[in-house]
Design a protein around this motif. Structure first.
Motif, short mmCIF file in Angstrom:
data_model
loop_
_atom_site.label_atom_id
_atom_site.label_comp_id
_atom_site.label_asym_id
_atom_site.label_seq_id
_atom_site.Cartn_x
_atom_site.Cartn_y
_atom_site.Cartn_z
N LEU A 4 0.87 -1.16 0.00
CA LEU A 4 0.00 0.00 0.00
C LEU A 4 0.91 1.22 0.00
CD1 LEU A 4 -2.48 -1.10 2.81
CD2 LEU A 4 -3.01 -1.00 0.37
N VAL A 5 0.68 2.14 -0.92
CA VAL A 5 1.52 3.32 -1.03
C VAL A 5 0.68 4.57 -0.81
CG1 VAL A 5 3.09 4.65 -2.47
CG2 VAL A 5 3.09 2.16 -2.60
N GLU A 6 1.06 5.35 0.21
CA GLU A 6 0.35 6.59 0.51
C GLU A 6 1.03 7.76 -0.19
OE1 GLU A 6 0.48 4.10 4.39
OE2 GLU A 6 1.86 4.69 2.79
N SER A 7 0.24 8.76 -0.54
CA SER A 7 0.77 9.98 -1.11
C SER A 7 -0.16 11.14 -0.75
CB SER A 7 0.91 9.87 -2.63
OG SER A 7 -0.35 9.68 -3.25
N GLY A 8 0.33 12.35 -0.92
CA GLY A 8 -0.48 13.53 -0.69
C GLY A 8 -0.18 14.29 0.58
N GLY A 9 0.73 13.77 1.39
CA GLY A 9 1.08 14.46 2.62
C GLY A 9 1.92 15.69 2.33
N GLY A 10 2.12 16.50 3.36
CA GLY A 10 2.92 17.69 3.20
C GLY A 10 2.74 18.65 4.34
N LEU A 11 3.23 19.87 4.16
CA LEU A 11 3.14 20.92 5.15
C LEU A 11 2.03 21.88 4.78
CD1 LEU A 11 4.27 22.53 7.59
CD2 LEU A 11 5.84 23.63 5.97
N VAL A 12 1.11 22.09 5.72
CA VAL A 12 0.00 23.02 5.50
C VAL A 12 -0.21 23.88 6.73
CG1 VAL A 12 -1.20 21.54 3.84
CG2 VAL A 12 -1.73 21.36 6.27
N GLN A 13 -0.83 25.03 6.54
CA GLN A 13 -1.15 25.90 7.66
C GLN A 13 -2.45 25.46 8.32
OE1 GLN A 13 -1.27 29.87 6.00
NE2 GLN A 13 0.94 30.13 6.26
N PRO A 14 -2.64 25.79 9.59
CA PRO A 14 -3.90 25.48 10.25
C PRO A 14 -5.07 26.02 9.43
CG PRO A 14 -2.32 26.21 11.86
CD PRO A 14 -1.68 26.44 10.51
N GLY A 15 -6.11 25.20 9.30
CA GLY A 15 -7.26 25.58 8.50
C GLY A 15 -7.17 25.13 7.06
N GLY A 16 -6.02 24.66 6.65
CA GLY A 16 -5.82 24.21 5.29
C GLY A 16 -6.36 22.81 5.05
N SER A 17 -6.18 22.34 3.82
CA SER A 17 -6.70 21.03 3.43
C SER A 17 -5.65 20.21 2.69
CB SER A 17 -7.92 21.19 2.52
OG SER A 17 -8.98 21.86 3.18
N LEU A 18 -5.79 18.91 2.80
CA LEU A 18 -4.97 17.96 2.06
C LEU A 18 -5.83 16.76 1.69
CD1 LEU A 18 -1.62 17.74 4.09
CD2 LEU A 18 -1.89 18.70 1.80
N ARG A 19 -5.49 16.11 0.60
CA ARG A 19 -6.13 14.86 0.25
C ARG A 19 -5.07 13.78 0.13
NH1 ARG A 19 -9.48 12.91 -5.11
NH2 ARG A 19 -7.35 12.86 -5.95
N LEU A 20 -5.19 12.77 0.95
CA LEU A 20 -4.27 11.65 0.92
C LEU A 20 -4.82 10.56 0.00
CD1 LEU A 20 -3.35 11.26 4.70
CD2 LEU A 20 -2.32 12.77 2.98
N SER A 21 -3.91 9.90 -0.70
CA SER A 21 -4.29 8.81 -1.58
C SER A 21 -3.58 7.54 -1.16
CB SER A 21 -3.93 9.13 -3.04
OG SER A 21 -4.62 10.27 -3.50
N CYS A 22 -4.25 6.43 -1.34
CA CYS A 22 -3.68 5.12 -1.04
C CYS A 22 -3.79 4.25 -2.28
CB CYS A 22 -4.41 4.48 0.14
SG CYS A 22 -3.89 2.79 0.52
N THR A 23 -2.65 3.81 -2.77
CA THR A 23 -2.60 2.99 -3.97
C THR A 23 -2.12 1.58 -3.62
OG1 THR A 23 -2.05 4.94 -5.30
CG2 THR A 23 -1.70 2.78 -6.31
#
Length: 122
Positions: A4-23
């Protein structure tokens, strides 16, 4: 080799958004899937889980209303949409799969990814 490979992480400011993917490298089939996270010095905790479809889902209380799990069976992909992120969400996020009955029972998850770092900071 089941991966299982995760992607989409990173550095964001409070209140921001991210979408993680699992392949997955394999067909998920009847496996349930879930997202777990582990912050430094803390135990790994279940963030969100779902079964074969998105009909039944589980969310950690602290992320309920902010995070949404989505399983696309046709594409054999799993996503975690994270909105209104907070510093407390900072952790390594893992995708996992297995014959899960109890979403928060870590031992029921057979397959695990390597994780992707999510950092929420000003």
């Amino acid at each position: 080799q089941m991966q299982l490979v995760e992607s989409g992480g990173g550095l964001v400011q409070p209140g921001g958004s991210l979408r993680l993917s699992c392949t997955p490298s394999f067909i998920l089939g009847y496996n349930s899937v879930g997202w777990w996270r582990q912050a430094p010095g803390k135990k790994r905790e279940a963030v969100s889980c779902t079964g074969t479809t998105d009909r039944e889902t589980y969310y950690l209380d602290s992320v309920s209303g902010r995070f949404t799990i989505h399983r696309d069976s046709d594409k054999n992909m799993v996503y975690l949409q994270m909105n209104n992120l907070k510093p407390e969400d900072t952790a390594v996020y893992y995708c996992a799969a297995g014959p899960v009955i109890t979403p928060w029972n870590e031992k029921e998850y057979t397959y695990w990814g390597q994780g992707t770092q999510v950092t929420v900071s000003s």
